[in-house]
Enzyme design. Sequence first.
Site, PDB file in Angstrom:
ATOM      1  N   HIS B  82      -7.618 -49.768  -0.823  1.00  0.00           N
ATOM      2  CA  HIS B  82      -8.967 -49.217  -0.662  1.00  0.00           C
ATOM      3  C   HIS B  82      -8.927 -47.981   0.217  1.00  0.00           C
ATOM      4  O   HIS B  82      -8.279 -47.962   1.260  1.00  0.00           O
ATOM      5  CB  HIS B  82      -9.905 -50.253  -0.034  1.00  0.00           C
ATOM      6  N   ASP B 161     -24.077 -57.487   1.287  1.00  0.00           N
ATOM      7  CA  ASP B 161     -23.615 -56.117   1.514  1.00  0.00           C
ATOM      8  C   ASP B 161     -24.521 -55.110   0.831  1.00  0.00           C
ATOM      9  O   ASP B 161     -24.875 -54.085   1.405  1.00  0.00           O
ATOM     10  CB  ASP B 161     -22.179 -55.940   1.020  1.00  0.00           C
ATOM     11  N   ARG B 168     -29.228 -49.825   5.710  1.00  0.00           N
ATOM     12  CA  ARG B 168     -28.524 -48.864   6.576  1.00  0.00           C
ATOM     13  C   ARG B 168     -28.776 -47.442   6.105  1.00  0.00           C
ATOM     14  O   ARG B 168     -28.987 -46.539   6.910  1.00  0.00           O
ATOM     15  CB  ARG B 168     -27.016 -49.153   6.567  1.00  0.00           C
ATOM     16  N   SER B 183     -18.617 -54.032   5.829  1.00  0.00           N
ATOM     17  CA  SER B 183     -18.999 -53.754   4.446  1.00  0.00           C
ATOM     18  C   SER B 183     -17.757 -53.688   3.559  1.00  0.00           C
ATOM     19  O   SER B 183     -17.700 -54.311   2.487  1.00  0.00           O
ATOM     20  CB  SER B 183     -19.772 -52.433   4.393  1.00  0.00           C
ATOM     21  N   LYS B 187     -16.295 -57.064   0.786  1.00  0.00           N
ATOM     22  CA  LYS B 187     -16.059 -56.898  -0.650  1.00  0.00           C
ATOM     23  C   LYS B 187     -14.609 -57.243  -1.007  1.00  0.00           C
ATOM     24  O   LYS B 187     -14.338 -57.820  -2.056  1.00  0.00           O
ATOM     25  CB  LYS B 187     -16.387 -55.458  -1.068  1.00  0.00           C
TER      26      LYS B 187
END
Lengths: 434, 434
Positions: B82, B161, B168, B183, B187
């Site tokens: 990621h 999320d 947010r 966050s 995931k």
Amino acid sequence: MRTVDLIHRKRDGEELAPEEIQYLIDGYTRGEIPDYQLSAFLMATYFSGMSDREVSVMTESMVNSGSIVDLSSIPGTKVDKHSTGGVGDKTSLIAAPIAASAGVVVPMISGRALGHTGGTLDKLESIPGFRTDLTIDQFRGLLAEHQLAFIGQTPEITPADGKLYALRDATATVESIALIATSIMSKKVAESLDALVLDVKVGSGAFMKKQVDARRLAQMMVGIGRRLDKRVQALITDMNQPLGYAVGNALEVMEVSQTLQNAGPADLTRLSLELAARMIFLGKIAKTMEEAREVAQSKLLDGSGYRKFKDIIAAQGGNPQVLDRFDLLPNATGAQEITTSRGGYVSGIDAQLIGQASSMIGAGRNTKDDSIDPAVGVILEVKVGQKIEAGSILCRIYYTGEEHLAEAADLVEDAFKISQHPVEERELILEVVS
Amino acid sequence: MRTVDLIHRKRDGEELAPEEIQYLIDGYTRGEIPDYQLSAFLMATYFSGMSDREVSVMTESMVNSGSIVDLSSIPGTKVDKHSTGGVGDKTSLIAAPIAASAGVVVPMISGRALGHTGGTLDKLESIPGFRTDLTIDQFRGLLAEHQLAFIGQTPEITPADGKLYALRDATATVESIALIATSIMSKKVAESLDALVLDVKVGSGAFMKKQVDARRLAQMMVGIGRRLDKRVQALITDMNQPLGYAVGNALEVMEVSQTLQNAGPADLTRLSLELAARMIFLGKIAKTMEEAREVAQSKLLDGSGYRKFKDIIAAQGGNPQVLDRFDLLPNATGAQEITTSRGGYVSGIDAQLIGQASSMIGAGRNTKDDSIDPAVGVILEVKVGQKIEAGSILCRIYYTGEEHLAEAADLVEDAFKISQHPVEERELILEVVS
């Protein structure tokens, strides 16, 4: 203009432009900006603070959210007095009649007890028959005739403040100095005052625990006044012990009566006279503070303040005889003495604990919807600095029911600190901000 | 437990207990805690931060708000990669096929472009026919057969999320390191991975502008992984200039193809190989990082990664021939050269400006609902450190419409900094956090 950008910039410590503050307050009051954005803005303000210009604009926007009490038809200079809230603080009921008897017009819009602090309206309503739910017309009529009237907040005045306060209460943003300043000042500016005397409390029993915070709050409110063309002076005064001896609504009215007859506690008398003198000075009755102090003193000594208070009690539907015959006031059914097991010097009386204990047995409220028991409360028998023997009575708790009594007694006992050495007396009036 | 007390304590910098964090996330997901309280909590968190224990519990609570992608039926170690988002960052499309071709199972759940940063899903969808809206069963099927599959976020995974992110976004609390960490990690944990390789970008084109913030974010995510029993390693890499030369969806797929054939830009190749090597190491294909790097290198050189990417393009409905015949990809209709008026050395290429320009002409989106033009973007002709002559081409803007083109060209021109002195090359991989 995007609300999220304004939150972002406040978060990053930037000063917002007047039209940006206005956009936020107007948009929120009209329901166009959602609660969740405004609460984030309030929390960002808690951390980042606000400039003097920002709080002034915010105050003005809040005032403009509702209607203004028009007092232009009443001759004379209008001066109100406001305290940030303390325990045993009944100075409004003493200073206002003295100032009014000297010729100042005192349009007093007051609040109710919340948490451990008392409220002027609740104290007045402990007098049988006394009504504070006047119309604005009735309020104006009383002011024209008596130079003094007591009324509660009406929903037409700064609705933005009511909406913001509820949101702050639910989001842990009550304690922001900028938000406290705008909340107080918006209500006062909406009264169309000429001048305002503020009593900013500092200490264990006050919102502001530190003098530096109290000073910042005082300076901010004086600054808002200056920008909005109101003369404002603020005293910063000690709230590390209750003011006077009495805490609780009818009990405090009794102490007010004694003090207006020049037979009250020294600290309460001193502070009430100083507040009255500043109202008299700002009300242009006296040219100097020295002269104003003399006027206040004479209006106390010759009974003018006492008679003025009786007049306004009668005018607002109450029985003025209560000031002479305390049995006409609501009376507690029981009293519990709190004694000390050891002698020494009283070195502290935690005002917050005394206020909590008093509230717990019915003198105050935890939520806006709780009802009040006007008879109950605490009467101190000693003050800080006093020498005591083992077995001395520290205070008496006056109650009408025994629920929560033991718990309240524990709190009260914890409130008293006894030292083996003499303690220095604390200053009552710590600073003047003007 | 009262929500306002938890906001209060977070505001005052206290660490909340696991059950308190859980209460907030569960209550908010179920709609029992209103937006306006959670947004105040988020802003308090922005200022006060969170402990490693708090972010771990928050991540777990977010995972538990939805369903977990069960991959237990698929043999092998599951490792995802990621990136926190950059400009020209197409490493996922290179590292994942290389790692998968070495035997690592790579369940890749990716995001879309937002603001100036690109998104893996948008890049893949520029390939005609490529589908990312797979069911979880199809996803599992592809993983079992190819060790690799690309899918988007599904609403069943960490609904907390999605709800938190929207809040947010509207309340200027996106930039909190603790909230970014929870966050991302929620995931990834919901994919039931065994391990995760993170690429935390730092610099003008990244969320994190400062290395100290990038390091804190990397440490926090590695810490969450440790507490939740996932092996996590993070690279902190430079995003002060775009990665590779191509920015824009189809343009980046072309560069991916070149890189997988070992004919790509040096920086992109180097970072992709390092990421692939860490996936191979954490995927237990190699015993040491040295060995893992050799495996990654050989899978690039022998074309295994390239073939794996072709296989998965075909398996997900796309035309694998696009990797050899770029005319099968969406192509821009016009190109504008940006030249320099003076010679010297390229000392900077502001990645954020390049990303914004590219987004402005259609390669990205400003809001979630904007549509993407897969053909457009920017191709750099130079990189930082390079010597150039007056009149040299700095980059080309590929467009399909002229709206915003002039504006984009201005931004791109501003992005290039030219110095008269040779500049030191920047490190690409700045730190490893594990």
